[in-house]
Design a protein around this motif. Structure first.
Motif, PDB file in Angstrom:
ATOM      1  N   HIS A 116       0.831  -1.205   0.000  1.00  0.00           N
ATOM      2  CA  HIS A 116       0.000   0.000   0.000  1.00  0.00           C
ATOM      3  C   HIS A 116       0.866   1.256   0.000  1.00  0.00           C
ATOM      4  O   HIS A 116       1.966   1.272   0.541  1.00  0.00           O
ATOM      5  N   ARG A 117       0.320   2.297  -0.574  1.00  0.00           N
ATOM      6  CA  ARG A 117       0.999   3.598  -0.635  1.00  0.00           C
ATOM      7  C   ARG A 117       1.444   4.098   0.730  1.00  0.00           C
ATOM      8  O   ARG A 117       2.496   4.736   0.862  1.00  0.00           O
ATOM      9  N   ASP A 118       0.689   3.811   1.766  1.00  0.00           N
ATOM     10  CA  ASP A 118       0.986   4.329   3.100  1.00  0.00           C
ATOM     11  C   ASP A 118       2.100   3.563   3.810  1.00  0.00           C
ATOM     12  O   ASP A 118       2.392   3.837   4.972  1.00  0.00           O
ATOM     13  N   SER A 119       2.722   2.620   3.124  1.00  0.00           N
ATOM     14  CA  SER A 119       3.713   1.753   3.771  1.00  0.00           C
ATOM     15  C   SER A 119       4.949   2.511   4.239  1.00  0.00           C
ATOM     16  O   SER A 119       5.459   3.415   3.554  1.00  0.00           O
ATOM     17  N   HIS A 120       5.447   2.100   5.393  1.00  0.00           N
ATOM     18  CA  HIS A 120       6.749   2.541   5.903  1.00  0.00           C
ATOM     19  C   HIS A 120       7.835   2.017   4.969  1.00  0.00           C
ATOM     20  O   HIS A 120       7.649   1.021   4.269  1.00  0.00           O
ATOM     21  N   THR A 121       8.980   2.678   4.937  1.00  0.00           N
ATOM     22  CA  THR A 121      10.064   2.236   4.057  1.00  0.00           C
ATOM     23  C   THR A 121      10.446   0.773   4.311  1.00  0.00           C
ATOM     24  O   THR A 121      10.914   0.082   3.403  1.00  0.00           O
ATOM     25  N   SER A 122      10.248   0.288   5.526  1.00  0.00           N
ATOM     26  CA  SER A 122      10.590  -1.102   5.833  1.00  0.00           C
ATOM     27  C   SER A 122       9.742  -2.081   5.027  1.00  0.00           C
ATOM     28  O   SER A 122      10.208  -3.174   4.679  1.00  0.00           O
ATOM     29  N   LEU A 123       8.507  -1.709   4.724  1.00  0.00           N
ATOM     30  CA  LEU A 123       7.669  -2.536   3.853  1.00  0.00           C
ATOM     31  C   LEU A 123       8.020  -2.312   2.388  1.00  0.00           C
ATOM     32  O   LEU A 123       8.022  -3.252   1.587  1.00  0.00           O
ATOM     33  N   VAL A 124       8.304  -1.072   2.035  1.00  0.00           N
ATOM     34  CA  VAL A 124       8.633  -0.768   0.640  1.00  0.00           C
ATOM     35  C   VAL A 124       9.859  -1.559   0.192  1.00  0.00           C
ATOM     36  O   VAL A 124       9.910  -2.099  -0.913  1.00  0.00           O
ATOM     37  N   GLY A 125      10.860  -1.671   1.066  1.00  0.00           N
ATOM     38  CA  GLY A 125      12.116  -2.319   0.710  1.00  0.00           C
ATOM     39  C   GLY A 125      11.992  -3.775   0.339  1.00  0.00           C
ATOM     40  O   GLY A 125      12.872  -4.332  -0.345  1.00  0.00           O
TER      41      GLY A 125
END
Length: 505
Positions: A116-125
């Protein structure tokens, strides 16, 4: 019986003496530890000998027993039946996310990743190890994807969908129902819920294991203030994907051969196969005390949520209604259109915003934080490790962001305003917690009002009206016109603040 909200000043005085003279508004980063917790933990360590759990000595067995007791208590805290869930201790929420990623990375044919767009960088990575990924820009995109039955979605590729229970940028809370819907509608798809920001004040109930996330990560310092420890709660029926990861370390194996052949046999229990090396057993001991003290002070997470949400509603409304003398708003608040401060299922106790000047131009985020620091107010500013949310609300596209980077912008710097017209590159965030008080809200709103609406910084505890009256006492100067100019300015400020003309006494 009085609720803890009515006793908050008493609790603050007894448990949080270090808050004397300080307004702390960064609970989304880390909430605060109570004195009683630290005393109980210190007393426990002073009275008992805790050894490395990987042994048969009495000190080792004491540590092992405490670890398993606390593991059970944490599951109970979230109404997670040990029949259906296991808990893996990790360093923090990010470590839990990486544990899931490590397992999916070892899938031979790779995996698809959605977040999701609202993800923290830890999820984005996590996307960096997937063979394909998608960032869902809106809730509607997520719900359309869940409902879709295209051929591409029915293939055998393993999939992982991740999202935050609460945006760490603006506190917007996502639908927890998505996890159950994904399980019903999307074959070969697992769900990862980042509950770190949400659990600062949110209440997570995993009693319905059929609709629960497959994997839920958290950081306990965000709930209790201490210890610095995290966990990954695993739905047992989904654990197969994790236990197939290739890496092993410490006591996660029953047998290892190294010299003549490379062979090993892993342990079967979920947490036993995933907790590499020696556990942070002293921190786990502290966690048991943290749960006790939390219940003594605040009761239940639902009570904490009600208290913090009530304060956030007041903060939001008062900041929203701040106006300059020309009627221009002081704060641009970044609230999701689906969220409401009247509904804690959609909005957590966080307010994200930027400050404008009377002509509509922006005040830099770092300037606001610097002014807050001068007044002993602790807030957060910047990109807050939420690239999708910040870019969306500040209306930066990827081209503009890359131009900013090429011009020298990086995370954590003081390049507050960039691009045509000087747009904000980050936000100001205040977030409330269990031990926040109405005084914290009033202090911050008063700070914004005095610093920006009336153009002067606060000084100590001097009330604005009293300060104005003292400044309008007879002035002396070699240039009478300047004296009169200052008198007129102060009288105008007094009129704006009180709605009446100043009369000397």
């Amino acid at each position: 019986m009085r609720s803890y909200s009515s006793k908050i000043e008493e609790i603050r005085q007894r448990e949080y003496g270090y808050l004397n003279g300080v307004t702390y508004l960064d609970h989304a980063g880390c909430t605060l530890y109570p004195t009683t917790l630290m005393h109980k933990f210190a007393q426990d360590l002073s009275s008992n000998l805790f050894g490395n759990p990987h042994s048969a000595s009495p000190s080792s067995m004491l540590s092992s027993d405490r670890v398993e007791t606390v593991r059970s208590r944490v599951l109970k805290f979230f109404n997670a039946s040990p029949e259906h869930f296991d808990l893996v201790f990790v360093a923090n929420a990010t470590a839990g996310i990486k544990m899931v990623m490590d397992a999916f990375r070892d899938i031979e044919d790779g995996y698809w990743y959605g977040y999701h767009r609202d993800s923290h960088t830890s999820l984005v990575g996590v996307r960096e190890h997937s063979k394909a990924s998608r960032c869902f820009a809106t809730d509607d995109q997520v719900e359309d994807w869940i409902a879709s039955t295209s051929t591409a979605e029915e293939d055998s590729t393993m999939k992982l969908f991740a999202y935050p229970a609460q945006s760490n940028m603006n506190g917007r809370r996502s639908p927890l129902k998505w996890c159950g819907q994904v399980r019903k509608n999307k074959p070969n798809t697992y769900t990862l819920l980042d509950a770190a920001a949400y659990l600062t004040t949110g209440s997570l109930d995993l009693s319905n294991f059929q609709d629960a996330p497959d994997f839920t990560c958290m950081s306990f310092y965000k709930i209790f203030g201490f210890p610095d420890l995290g966990a990954l709660i695993v739905r047992k029926s989904s654990a197969d994907i994790l236990t197939k990861r290739k890496y092993f370390g410490g006591g996660t194996v029953k047998m290892v051969l190294s010299i003549d052949t490379a062979w090993h046999s892993k342990r079967q229990e979920v947490h036993e196969s995933l907790e590499d090396g020696t556990l942070p057993f002293h921190n786990i001991v502290a966690l048991g005390h943290a749960i006790d003290v939390y219940a003594e002070l605040y009761g239940t997470p639902k009570q904490v949520s009600a208290h913090a949400s009530g304060l956030a509603k007041v903060a939001y409304e008062r900041l929203l209604n701040l106006r300059y003398s020309n009627g221009a708003p002081v704060c641009e608040i970044y609230k999701d259109e689906r969220a409401s401060y009247n509904d804690s299922t959609t909005q957590g106790p966080t307010v994200a915003f930027n400050i404008r000047q009377p002509d509509g131009s922006w005040v830099g985020k770092s300037k606001v934080e610097e002014a807050a620091i001068k007044n002993n107010i602790h807030i957060r500013s910047g990109g807050v490790c939420n690239p999708g949310g910040v870019a969306s609300f500040l209306q930066w596209d990827s081209v503009g962001m890359k131009k900013n980077f090429d011009a020298g912008m990086t995370c954590g710097d003081k390049n507050d305003l960039m691009g045509p017209g000087g747009k904000p590159t980050g936000i100001v965030r205040i977030s409330l917690g269990a031990m926040s008080s109405m005084g914290d809200v009033e202090k911050f709103v008063h700070f914004v009002e005095q610093t920006y609406v009336y153009g002067g910084e606060m000084i100590g505890n001097i009330q604005p009206i009293a300060r104005l009256k003292s400044e309008m006492q007879p002035l002396t100067s070699d240039v009478p016109s300047r004296v009169e100019e200052k008198r007129r300015m102060l009288k105008n400020i007094f009129r704006n603040m009180t709605g009446r003309n100043y009369v000397s006494t």
